[in-house]
Design a protein around this motif. Structure first.
Motif: not given
Length: 97
Positions: A16, A20, A49-51, A53-54, A56-59
């Motif tokens: 991430l 970013q 994968q970021v696009d 939503g695979e 994310n911060d939860e993962e």
């Protein structure tokens, strides 16, 4: 001839952060590739994968929690080992005249 090493695994927070930084223009693709020694294909995969939503911060949080759980288990085993060694040393000392 050198043998190829094992595949590296990167944590979700690392992925991430790289994505970013690239999207924000802090670092370019080429700099990311050189700095972290990762391929352009891998960077593209992470961005996709970021696009989607695979990633994310939860993962990322789940990954950190899992890593912490593993470390806690290892530390608990080590404490148990030291406790047993201490008990053995106390018994050995008590047996001496």
């Amino acid at each position: 001839m050198k043998s190829r090493g094992l595949y590296r695994r990167h944590s979700v927070p690392f992925k991430l952060q790289v994505c970013q930084d690239i999207r924000a223009g802090v670092i370019g693709w080429r700099d990311a590739r050189r700095t972290h020694q990762i391929s352009a294909n891998l960077i593209q995969l992470w961005l996709t994968q970021v696009d989607r939503g695979e990633l994310n911060d939860e993962e990322a949080e789940a990954s950190v929690i899992a890593d912490c759980g593993t470390r806690i288990s290892a530390l608990e085993r080590k404490v148990g080992q030291f406790t047993m060694e201490l008990d053995l040393a106390k018994k050995h000392r008590a047996c001496r005249p």
